[in-house]
Design an enzyme around this catalytic site. Structure first.
Site, PDB file in Angstrom:
ATOM      1  N   HIS A 125      76.570 148.623  51.834  1.00  0.00           N
ATOM      2  CA  HIS A 125      76.880 148.652  53.251  1.00  0.00           C
ATOM      3  C   HIS A 125      78.357 148.566  53.505  1.00  0.00           C
ATOM      4  O   HIS A 125      78.822 149.322  54.348  1.00  0.00           O
ATOM      5  CB  HIS A 125      76.268 147.183  53.647  1.00  0.00           C
ATOM      6  CG  HIS A 125      76.752 146.728  55.245  1.00  0.00           C
ATOM      7  ND1 HIS A 125      76.368 147.672  56.307  1.00  0.00           N
ATOM      8  CD2 HIS A 125      77.515 145.822  55.779  1.00  0.00           C
ATOM      9  CE1 HIS A 125      76.754 147.213  57.392  1.00  0.00           C
ATOM     10  NE2 HIS A 125      77.619 145.919  57.257  1.00  0.00           N
ATOM     11  N   LYS A 243      80.096 139.276  67.702  1.00  0.00           N
ATOM     12  CA  LYS A 243      79.126 138.858  67.099  1.00  0.00           C
ATOM     13  C   LYS A 243      78.377 137.503  67.598  1.00  0.00           C
ATOM     14  O   LYS A 243      77.282 137.187  67.017  1.00  0.00           O
ATOM     15  CB  LYS A 243      79.493 138.373  65.674  1.00  0.00           C
ATOM     16  CG  LYS A 243      79.861 139.652  64.700  1.00  0.00           C
ATOM     17  CD  LYS A 243      78.885 140.187  64.142  1.00  0.00           C
ATOM     18  CE  LYS A 243      79.565 141.254  63.081  1.00  0.00           C
ATOM     19  NZ  LYS A 243      78.444 141.954  62.209  1.00  0.00           N
TER      20      LYS A 243
END
Length: 402
Positions: A125, A243
């Site tokens: 990732h 976030k």
């Protein structure tokens, strides 16, 4: 392996090998701690009062906090007792009348989230994100293979699976203009979350060998991400409003003791970690197999066993500076992505930053989330006797911005 006296399907995903813990609301009563078996729940308040009175006080409240804080010896005692209740016909007359069908109940957030930390522990990732945002440069930052990178999130916006997610608003840069409005690049992050039961004192640290003395179990975690808000705000301090609007977790916590058969060797690491991160001979790498679905269609199957840093290393790093743990601390693994394109755990990677839209079965090209989209993340792991242990799903639907 002990057999359950309940009439369970042969491949029941929530059998005696799993026995996850949660909190359910049933009728007009107070939410209560429970253990799941199949499609029913064993209410622990009444069950322990009848058969394990020494632990009944731990389940008197409306969450699992007291039980989590009680520690590994009590966790083992209660798990052994529940296994006996469901596997021994002698307990059936007491337990069977207490069982609550899950169709008649709803799950609520099972513990009080004390602190929330999110890591960035998948090399696949992190490398993909580096290539997307820094083409032509080294995909990993110089520190990445020396320590588990993470950030502190917002505990107050952790929600239980099934909670609708309101599309966040904020600043975004469009060309040279700075605009305010709903995120146009709303994304997911398929993660595994770890729930701390036993805290630690300020100024001390938790070594890798003590991981299972503090961490009770795992949940699936979706750290929803507004990529356009994040891209504008994150320099130099990292994630914030992109976030903090919502993080979804499973409603049922799978105890570490259910994952004994899922432990696998760690991936090869180069350079070798510093001594406090050295998990040679004591790896907590787990062979969890995740599945990410959008509106019922499978998008990817990320393998957790490919993670570079393990949960034990993350906890060791989180506390090595003397930061204390509290009951209910939650930390996420960061997006789980494998080496193959169909193993990526975020839409950012699946669409390569929006430059390469993926196509759904109806022929529609997609990059990020639309209002009304529903994302479901599931996972399973090896269990005893060649069986499987299922980790409870995390589900969320995108609603429009207020």
């Amino acid at each position: 392996m002990t057999e359950c006296w309940l009439d369970l399907a042969e491949n029941e995903p929530f059998g005696l090998a799993t026995l996850p813990y949660g909190v359910i609301a049933h009728g007009n009563g107070q939410p209560q701690p429970a253990v799941r078996i199949g499609d029913v729940a064993v209410p622990l308040r009444s069950a322990t009062a009848a058969l394990l009175p020494g632990c009944a006080e731990l389940f008197a409240g409306a969450c699992l906090d007291a039980f989590l804080a009680a520690g590994p010896a009590v966790w083992s005692e209660v798990r052994a007792a529940v296994t006996s209740w469901l596997g021994d016909e002698r307990h059936r007359p007491v337990i069977e009348p207490l069982l609550i069908p899950l169709t008649d109940a709803r799950t609520v957030l099972p513990f009080t989230v004390a602190d929330y930390v999110d890591f960035y522990a998948s090399e696949n990732h992190a490398s993909n994100v580096g290539r997307i945002f820094r083409p032509g440069s080294e995909p990993l930052t110089p520190n990445w293979k020396h320590l588990p990178i993470g950030y502190h999130g917002r505990a107050g916006t952790v929600v239980v699976s099934g909670t609708d997610i309101t599309r966040p608003q904020g600043q975004r840069k469009v060309g040279e203009a700075i605009e305010f409005g709903p995120s146009l690049r709303l994304d997911i992050e398929a993660e595994v979350g770890f729930v701390v039961g036993v805290g630690s004192t300020l100024g001390s640290s938790v070594p890798i060998a003590s991981f299972a003395d503090h961490v009770f179990g795992v949940v699936l975690l979706n750290d929803w991400s507004a990529r356009d808000l994040q891209a504008w705000e994150y320099v130099p301090l990292g994630p914030f409003l992109g976030k903090s609007f919502a993080t979804s977790i499973s409603g049922w916590i799978t105890p570490l003791s259910a994952l004994a058969h899922a432990r696998v060797p760690a991936v090869e690491r180069n350079p070798a970690p510093l001594p406090y991160l050295d998990d040679t001979g004591d790896s907590w790498n787990l062979a969890l197999e995740l599945t990410v679905s959008l509106n019922g269609e499978v998008l990817s199957r990320p393998p957790f066993a490919t993670m570079y840093w393990t949960a034990a290393q993350m906890l060791a790093h989180l506390t090595v500076n003397g930061a204390s743990l509290r009951t209910g601390d939650l930390y996420g693994s960061g997006t789980v992505s494998g080496p193959d394109p169909d193993q990526r755990g975020s839409l950012l990677e699946l669409s390569w930053g929006g430059a390469e839209p993926f196509t759904l079965s109806d022929g529609s090209p997609r990059c990020f989330l639309d209002n009304g989209d529903e994302v479901v993340i599931t996972a399973a792991a090896p269990g005893p006797g060649g069986g499987r242990v299922t980790i409870d799903e995390v589900r969320g639907r995108i609603a429009g911005a207020d």
